[in-house]
Design an enzyme around this catalytic site. Sequence first.
Site, short mmCIF file in Angstrom:
data_model
loop_
_atom_site.label_atom_id
_atom_site.label_comp_id
_atom_site.label_asym_id
_atom_site.label_seq_id
_atom_site.Cartn_x
_atom_site.Cartn_y
_atom_site.Cartn_z
N LYS A 177 13.49 1.53 6.35
CA LYS A 177 13.31 1.53 4.89
C LYS A 177 11.83 1.28 4.59
O LYS A 177 11.31 0.19 4.81
CB LYS A 177 14.18 0.43 4.25
CG LYS A 177 14.08 0.42 2.74
CD LYS A 177 13.53 -0.92 2.29
CE LYS A 177 13.10 -1.04 0.87
NZ LYS A 177 12.00 -0.24 0.39
N GLU A 252 5.95 -10.51 9.25
CA GLU A 252 4.49 -10.48 9.25
C GLU A 252 4.08 -10.44 7.78
O GLU A 252 4.34 -9.47 7.08
CB GLU A 252 3.99 -9.26 10.02
CG GLU A 252 2.57 -9.46 10.56
CD GLU A 252 1.52 -9.13 9.53
OE1 GLU A 252 0.96 -10.07 8.92
OE2 GLU A 252 1.27 -7.94 9.29
N CYS A 286 -3.57 -6.98 5.49
CA CYS A 286 -3.18 -8.38 5.71
C CYS A 286 -4.33 -9.10 6.40
O CYS A 286 -4.48 -10.30 6.29
CB CYS A 286 -1.96 -8.47 6.61
SG CYS A 286 -0.62 -7.46 6.05
N GLU A 385 -3.68 -15.42 -1.64
CA GLU A 385 -3.91 -14.05 -1.19
C GLU A 385 -4.00 -13.12 -2.41
O GLU A 385 -3.10 -13.08 -3.24
CB GLU A 385 -2.77 -13.57 -0.27
CG GLU A 385 -3.08 -12.20 0.31
CD GLU A 385 -2.00 -11.67 1.25
OE1 GLU A 385 -0.81 -11.77 0.90
OE2 GLU A 385 -2.36 -11.15 2.33
#
Length: 498
Positions: A177, A252, A286, A385
């Site tokens: 997905k 992650e 990331c 972030e």
Amino acid sequence: MPSKVEQFGLFINGKWSSPANAKRFETVNPATREPLASFVAGTPADVDRAISAAHAAFPAWRDTPAPKRGTLLLEAARILTERKSAVGRIVTQEMGKVISEGLGDVQESIDFIEYMAGEGRRLVGETVPSELRSKFCLTVRQPKGVVACITPWNFPTAIPNWKIAAALITGNTIVFKPASNTALCAAQVVKVYESAGIPPGVLNFVTGSGSVVGTALVEDPRIRTISFTGGVETGRDVYVRGAKGLKMVHLELGGKNPVIVMDDANLPLALDGVLFGAFGTSGQRCTATSRLILHEKVYSQFLGMLTDRLKKFTVGDPLDPKTGMGPVASADQERKILEYIAIGKKEAKLVCGGEKLKGGIYDRGYFLAPTIFETRHGSRISKEEIFGPVLSVIKVADYAEAVRVANDVEYGLSSSIYTRDVNRAFRAIEDLEAGITYVNAPTIGAEVHLPFGGVKNTGNGGREVGSAAIEEFTEVKTVFVDFSDKLQKAQIDSETAA
Ligand code: UN1
């Protein structure tokens, strides 16, 4: 009004098809806002069909010798190499990263598929001595079964391949997905495996929202392992839901990656690294460099160098090889990043950028100026972030303070130090709380034959790619073979076995 773009179905049991009356969504070029392709908004019933297909295909795929599975991967790598320029272009059109990085995304896929193909002839276990005579002790690796691969939009071919190639070589079958806004890139990935001759049901592709398709996947008891890359909040939710079914959940998640530039650093080298780390992929990695921790002795000089270079930095059409930075990936991304820029303007000093670009091609897409703030450690922009082209610069007095600041965030994915002092470099490798540390290189650009992942809220301890990919997708079976023809009792007979 029916759209003119190509309409994709779901790929289930080796066939592309659209369920009757399916709802659809379109992906959009973030540089132009033009629609690119149309996809099915999958339902729980679609997920059920995909898992059933994967479940049925599992025994034959598990029993296919791993070197033969490797041959299929090599073929996939060959096909993707042939299609590299076309797929790289689609990455740039759908995700917005500049074309050299779009091609890099595809190359990262090829590298990893090839690496995993070789694993077909390794998949090593352990062989160790027994405490008894005429007895072998060893381990073998077995697939987990049906796995779910849920992937983000920032590396729209590489991260799917990190998961798919590793899951395939180890004998699992897959429901994949992808992130909705890069579904066309994901469809290219599926088409490569289809062209390579993947047996029906081994790789299934269901597009649709995380709340519908993702949830149905995570909650289905037939899925034993979930590999998820994405945001922290969603990751935590996936972990909690998966825990109820005692599933293995590989996560992650985010990063707030620092580059430390010491007073003895090669400053021009550090400058190139910080620019690439902070503004490559429009800061949407990331591993992006989101904090520059600068030694006070070189603070003014380096900040001056950075702002001078940014004046020559071009933001624009990501397909033009001369462009330094393309748009951000979506309207949603643009909104979130602008919100952080507004926060930054209140709590920090804006050095450059800090705005949505206007005029010409900028008006058609999601273009933001590369943005730098001088800030103090502890401000929101220095700790949260942002996932965009926003760099926080923090002044420190010495190495000890640099490490303290670097580590005092909730994430720990990537980190970097620029110094010419070899002792200090090795000290930093020990001191920095992160899954990855670079010395004299930016925080981005990890190679796929080494483990990737982080500490603290970046994940839950797992690593992917590299040798870690095999751990992620296999169960270890411990085997004892006694060829003594008598009952030998471990722990009891071992004392007298001599
Ligand atoms: C990511 O940002 O999620 O190390 C992946 C890098 C790339 C992968 C980044 N090879 O920057």
